[in-house]
Design an enzyme around this catalytic site. Structure first.
Site, mmCIF file in Angstrom:
data_model
loop_
_atom_site.group_PDB
_atom_site.id
_atom_site.type_symbol
_atom_site.label_atom_id
_atom_site.label_comp_id
_atom_site.label_asym_id
_atom_site.label_seq_id
_atom_site.Cartn_x
_atom_site.Cartn_y
_atom_site.Cartn_z
ATOM 1 N N HIS A 79 0.800 -1.228 0.000
ATOM 2 C CA HIS A 79 0.000 0.000 0.000
ATOM 3 C C HIS A 79 0.833 1.278 0.000
ATOM 4 C CE1 HIS A 79 1.214 -0.443 4.116
ATOM 5 N NE2 HIS A 79 0.871 0.820 4.318
ATOM 6 N N HIS A 94 1.217 6.789 -0.834
ATOM 7 C CA HIS A 94 0.450 5.939 0.080
ATOM 8 C C HIS A 94 -0.939 5.721 -0.506
ATOM 9 C CE1 HIS A 94 -1.463 4.458 3.731
ATOM 10 N NE2 HIS A 94 -0.251 4.320 4.242
#
Length: 173
Positions: A79, A94
């Site tokens: 992620h 992110h």
């Protein structure tokens, strides 16, 4: 397992092509197409406060994440990616809020830590539907993390603006 096999079962996607970006010195590019959101409205106080550095958040319109700089991803997680750009800018990409809790499910990493890549190289394919089904936001944050080492960091993209993957988000010096 071949490169194309990485995408088997991920909503029928084929291998994404790299974007054609001739990276400008100090530029940080959008890792995904979508709508720029107000950072202060993010549901995570760390990202909302920009404590890690200047942040531009994008509500994604696509499932492919691209490298925002010419450089090297030093940290690669399903992620999140931390890049050291060739020109000294350090960038964190992110994907989602609290998506670490998904433990990689619905995320396919396409690059390795330490691998030098060009801006616009596909680095991740993720399943936005799975993120939503898990109850998480899929907003993608791009953060310049070494602002204290730079002369300037100017945001080029504005809240509410639709951006294409590969369009300029920041100009640093």
């Amino acid at each position: 397992m071949g490169f194309r096999d990485l995408f088997a079962g991920l909503r029928g996607q084929s291998t994404p092509a790299p974007l054609k970006i001739k990276a400008d010195k100090g530029a940080v590019y959008a890792p995904v197409a979508g709508k720029v959101e107000t950072t202060a409205s993010l549901p995570d106080p760390i990202f909302a406060s920009s404590v890690m550095g200047p942040c531009i958040a994008i509500k994604p319109a696509d499932d492919v994440i691209y490298s925002p700089v010419d450089g090297t991803p030093n940290t690669v997680m399903p992620h999140a990616f931390a890049f050291e750009g060739d020109d000294g800018v350090e960038v964190l990409v992110h994907v989602g809020i609290d998506t670490v809790e998904m433990r990689g499910e619905g995320f396919k990493i396409l690059v390795k830590a330490g691998q030098h890549i060009a801006a616009g190289t596909p680095i991740l394919v993720f399943d936005r539907k799975k993120v939503a089904e898990a109850g998480y936001s899929d907003v993608v944050m791009t953060i310049v993390t070494n602002v204290d080492e730079l002369s300037s960091v100017d945001e080029v993209a504005a809240s509410g603006e639709e951006v294409e993957a590969g369009s300029k988000l920041f100009q640093t010096a």
